[in-house]
Write an enzyme that holds these catalytic residues in place. Structure first.
Site, short mmCIF file in Angstrom:
data_model
loop_
_atom_site.label_atom_id
_atom_site.label_comp_id
_atom_site.label_asym_id
_atom_site.label_seq_id
_atom_site.Cartn_x
_atom_site.Cartn_y
_atom_site.Cartn_z
N GLU A 257 1.20 4.36 -2.82
CA GLU A 257 1.01 4.92 -4.15
C GLU A 257 2.23 5.69 -4.63
O GLU A 257 2.60 5.65 -5.81
CB GLU A 257 -0.22 5.84 -4.15
CG GLU A 257 -1.56 5.11 -4.03
CD GLU A 257 -1.86 4.58 -2.62
OE1 GLU A 257 -1.11 4.92 -1.68
OE2 GLU A 257 -2.83 3.83 -2.47
N GLN B 40 -6.24 2.13 -6.75
CA GLN B 40 -7.40 1.30 -6.40
C GLN B 40 -8.69 2.13 -6.54
O GLN B 40 -9.68 1.66 -7.07
CB GLN B 40 -7.24 0.76 -4.99
CG GLN B 40 -8.13 -0.41 -4.73
CD GLN B 40 -7.60 -1.29 -3.61
OE1 GLN B 40 -7.65 -0.88 -2.46
NE2 GLN B 40 -7.11 -2.46 -3.93
N PHE B 41 -8.62 3.35 -6.10
CA PHE B 41 -9.65 4.36 -6.36
C PHE B 41 -8.90 5.63 -6.72
O PHE B 41 -7.83 5.91 -6.13
CB PHE B 41 -10.51 4.62 -5.11
CG PHE B 41 -11.49 3.52 -4.80
CD1 PHE B 41 -12.83 3.64 -5.14
CD2 PHE B 41 -11.06 2.36 -4.18
CE1 PHE B 41 -13.73 2.62 -4.85
CE2 PHE B 41 -11.95 1.33 -3.89
CZ PHE B 41 -13.29 1.45 -4.23
N ALA B 42 -9.44 6.40 -7.63
CA ALA B 42 -8.74 7.62 -8.07
C ALA B 42 -8.44 8.53 -6.89
O ALA B 42 -7.46 9.28 -6.90
CB ALA B 42 -9.57 8.36 -9.11
N PHE C 159 -7.16 7.89 -4.14
CA PHE C 159 -5.90 7.61 -3.46
C PHE C 159 -4.68 8.13 -4.21
O PHE C 159 -3.55 8.01 -3.74
CB PHE C 159 -5.78 6.11 -3.17
CG PHE C 159 -6.94 5.60 -2.36
CD1 PHE C 159 -7.35 6.31 -1.24
CD2 PHE C 159 -7.64 4.47 -2.72
CE1 PHE C 159 -8.44 5.88 -0.49
CE2 PHE C 159 -8.73 4.04 -1.98
CZ PHE C 159 -9.14 4.75 -0.86
N HIS D 227 -14.14 7.85 -1.85
CA HIS D 227 -14.18 6.79 -2.87
C HIS D 227 -15.02 7.26 -4.06
O HIS D 227 -15.59 6.45 -4.77
CB HIS D 227 -14.79 5.50 -2.31
CG HIS D 227 -13.90 4.78 -1.35
ND1 HIS D 227 -13.74 5.17 -0.04
CD2 HIS D 227 -13.10 3.69 -1.52
CE1 HIS D 227 -12.90 4.33 0.56
NE2 HIS D 227 -12.49 3.44 -0.32
N LEU E 209 0.85 -1.20 0.00
CA LEU E 209 0.00 0.00 0.00
C LEU E 209 0.88 1.25 0.00
O LEU E 209 1.23 1.76 1.07
CB LEU E 209 -0.86 0.01 1.26
CG LEU E 209 -2.12 -0.84 1.21
CD1 LEU E 209 -2.68 -1.05 2.59
CD2 LEU E 209 -3.15 -0.17 0.34
#
Ligand SMILES: Cc1ncc(C[n+]2csc(CCOP(=O)(O)OP(=O)(O)O)c2C)c(N)n1
Length: 667
Positions: free
Chosen positions: A407, A429-431, A433, A474, A405
């Site tokens: 980025e 994983q989601f924009a 982040f 999210h 984890l």
């Protein structure tokens, strides 16, 4: 550790021939003599700023001498010795420091903030920390290619407090990458002493926490640095793994020359002055008969001559004359896309948006055998949206990689892969982040080509958008953050055909691309998608519905909303799907505005500072006389994305779309 706990410098020359000892001395002397000259030039006002590495030269020089010349080194502001050992022509280096056209960055970057692939050096951006993950990417490239090489990245003691330090070391350890993280522990980060920077005894103690081999050595002893790095590198080439190497040293001058050293206790400075890496090594060479005073004097003379001639050459260089066109042209790596159309009556299959993205990835992996996919849970699990399902089985876990984890480190590693000729995709994983990888994207990927001509062949996939009751973290639309950053390309398909074609185009383009895919489109929109390989033109909008009375300019989910609203209202409206946000297709925007004279810009992103603001500004500046109504915008409320479905419905622009359409229609 206090400076006085060091033993007197002891040199172990076993196995080192006289010639090598002399070579090390010469390489050690060169950056010192350059620096002494720079201090004179500074006093004379001939240079403006200087970050001194005086007293720390044994680290840069010893480490670089120990590596193969083609092993990548990631440098900071006190690593002049890396540049000189790698034989960077001094005249050009000086031109670089002076912002001259002949420097390595065409006058666009300062001091050591540049790289040279010819010399296998990648210099820092100003931010401390991000360079470390680039070394991970290079280490990964070595692993994937089966090359027996290492990469080395420098950090200061201060830089070890950055999250990037932790992320990069952790990734390197989890993936067992052949990277040496070399910390120059010089006692201070600007004015902050190490006891205000960290709490462990040695920074190398952190290695245990990363499951990483780590050691602390005397950074002022050239032979100790050289021997240690030589030994580590040769072991790591055979048996890849990362190492944290802490080199104890001291910053003998101010953070930069203007800031001084008043805050450093005098006795500390004096005790470290006795450990000067050059004076001590010189004494050793004289005592052991390897060098004589006259030979040293001669060496100094030759080096000084070289420095003088370099300064003359650099000073004679030109001020940059880059025109506006040249400046703009260098923002992106040159690339002319050759669009590969799908055969007109070729085979096609009805695919959901999510399948089209998966198909695009599969085709890209087949076409580019140097493409690596990275992201959280993307390998065996297939990603949280199942976009990468099956790819690890087909292409192997080496090319479809689960990541820890982190980025920032993964985007940095992607850039490192690019330096070694790989392409890569990073799945956020989601924009949302992406905020944790923001610095790498906007400062490293985006600016790289403009700064020193190296491209960043990276695609970042961004599952984005609201409408799923997922709350503020999210659901965000954050494309406008990147729209404002020169050097990035921002793609945002609205349908399965474009989703596949634009993704494949993104992988052909050597520039950094942010590819937005709306999560609520994944399984709600289907279409007949050509089976084979094809690309859609980047930078080209598309009229998805021709009309006469009003234009709706939109993208992504907005296209689906606009089609529905226009049909339900029975308007003769033209809908322009931007498809690429950066570079924006201003000609298509202009054409539809001229055709209908009325423009409504629709986007899911919040209103203020969104893409619509740019389009409205462009049209009012350039197409005012063709407009029959003010350009209007309909967008999400200027709030975070709320969780409750009721509030989210109110937040999204679709709740206001028809009203806005009727307003502009009847204007
Ligand atoms: C992310 C970031 N924060 C702050 C700074 C400002 N800054 C530049 S150098 C420096 C001190 C660095 O200390 P250290 O890492 O120990 O390296 P040294 O200068 O001692 O070689 C600071 C705070 C920066 N460049 N980047």
């Amino acid at each position: 550790m206090s400076a006085t706990s060091f033993q007197p410098m002891a040199y172990d020359r076993s196995g080192l021939a006289d010639d090598r000892l002399v070579e090390l001395y010469r390489e050690l002397l060169f950056p010192r003599l350059i620096e002494e000259k720079m201090l004179i030039l500074l006093r004379q006002g001939r240079i403006s700023k200087w970050f001194s590495g005086i007293g720390q030269e044994a680290i840069s020089v010893g480490a670089t001498m120990a590596l193969d010349p083609d092993e990548m080194v990631f440098t900071l502001h006190r690593n002049l010795g890396v540049f000189t050992v790698r034989k960077m022509p001094f005249g050009r280096l000086f031109a670089q420091w002076q912002g001259k056209a002949e420097g390595y960055s065409k006058g666009r970057e300062r001091s050591f903030h540049f790289g040279s692939m010819e010399h296998h050096i990648v210099g820092m951006i100003s931010h401390l920390g991000p360079q470390l993950a680039l070394a991970d990417g290079v280490g990964l490239a070595h692993l994937l290619k089966g090359e027996k090489k290492v990469a080395l990245a420098f950090s200061g003691d201060g830089g070890t407090s950055e999250g990037d330090f932790h992320e990069a070391l952790n990734v390197a350890s989890v993936w067992q990458l052949p990277v040496i993280f070399l910390v120059e522990n010089n006692g201070y980060g600007l004015s902050t002493p190490v006891n205000e920077q960290y709490r462990c005894e040695y920074l190398a103690d952190r290695g245990k926490g990363y499951g990483m081999r780590a050691l602390t050595i005397d950074g002022n002893n050239i032979l100790e640095v050289y021997r240690t790095v030589s030994r580590l590198a040769s072991e790591m080439r055979e048996n890849p793994h990362p190492v944290l190497l802490e080199c104890m040293t001291f910053r003998m001058r101010g953070h930069e020359e203007a800031s001084g050293t008043k805050y450093v206790p005098k006795d500390l400075m004096e005790s470290w002055a006795l450990k000067d890496p050059i004076a001590n090594y010189e004494r050793f060479l004289l005592d052991s008969g390897v060098l004589t005073e006259p030979r040293i004097a001669e060496m100094r003379k030759v080096i000084k001559k070289e420095i003088e001639s370099g300064i003359r050459e650099g000073e004679a260089g030109l001020e940059p004359q880059n025109s506006e066109e040249e400046e703009l042209a260098d923002v992106y790596a040159p690339f002319r896309q050759e669009v590969i159309p799908a055969p007109v009556d070729g085979p096609a299959t009805v695919r959901r948006f999510v399948d089209a993205v998966s198909d695009g990835l599969r085709w890209a992996m087949e076409k580019h055998d140097n493409l690596v996919l990275m992201g959280q849970d993307i390998s065996g699990y297939g990603g949280v949206f199942k976009v990468t399902e099956g790819l690890a089985g087909q292409f192997g876990p080496g090319r479809v990689r689960n990541t820890p984890l982190c980025e920032s480190a993964i985007v940095g590693a992607a850039l490192g892969l690019s330096l070694k000729g790989f392409k890569s995709m990073v799945e956020m994983q989601f924009a949302d982040f992406v905020t944790c990888g923001f610095n790498q994207i906007v400062n490293n990927l985006a600016k790289l080509h403009y700064r020193w001509g190296q491209h960043a062949d990276v695609v970042v996939r961004m599952p984005t958008g609201a409408g799923t009751g997922a709350g503020p973290f999210h659901s965000q639309s954050n494309e406008a953050w990147f729209f404002h950053v020169p050097g990035l390309k921002v793609l945002y398909p609205s349908n399965p055909v474009d989703a596949k074609g634009l993704l494949l185009a993104a992988f052909e383009d050597p520039n950094p691309v942010l590819y937005f895919e709306h999560k609520a489109l994944y399984r709600s929109v289907s279409g007949s998608v050509p089976d084979g390989y094809y690309t859609v033109e980047i930078g080209k909008a598309q009229v998805v519905r021709p009309g006469q009375d009003v234009s709706v300019i939109t993208y992504g989910m907005g296209v689906q909303w606009a089609i529905r609203a226009v049909e339900e209202l029975g308007l003769d409206a033209e809908i322009l799907d931007l498809r690429t946000l950066l570079p924006l297709d201003y000609e298509a925007v202009r054409a539809t505005a001229r055709k209908t004279g009325k423009v409504l810009v629709l986007h899911e992103d919040t209103l203020t500072g969104g893409i619509g603001a740019e389009i409205a500004a462009f049209l009012s500046e350039h197409e005012f006389e063709h407009l029959d109504a003010p350009v209007m915008r309909v967008a999400s409320l200027d709030t975070p994305v709320p969780f409750s479905r009721k509030l989210e419905d109110q937040f999204l622009p679709v709740s206001r779309l028809k009203e806005k359409l009727l307003k502009i229609y009847s204007y």
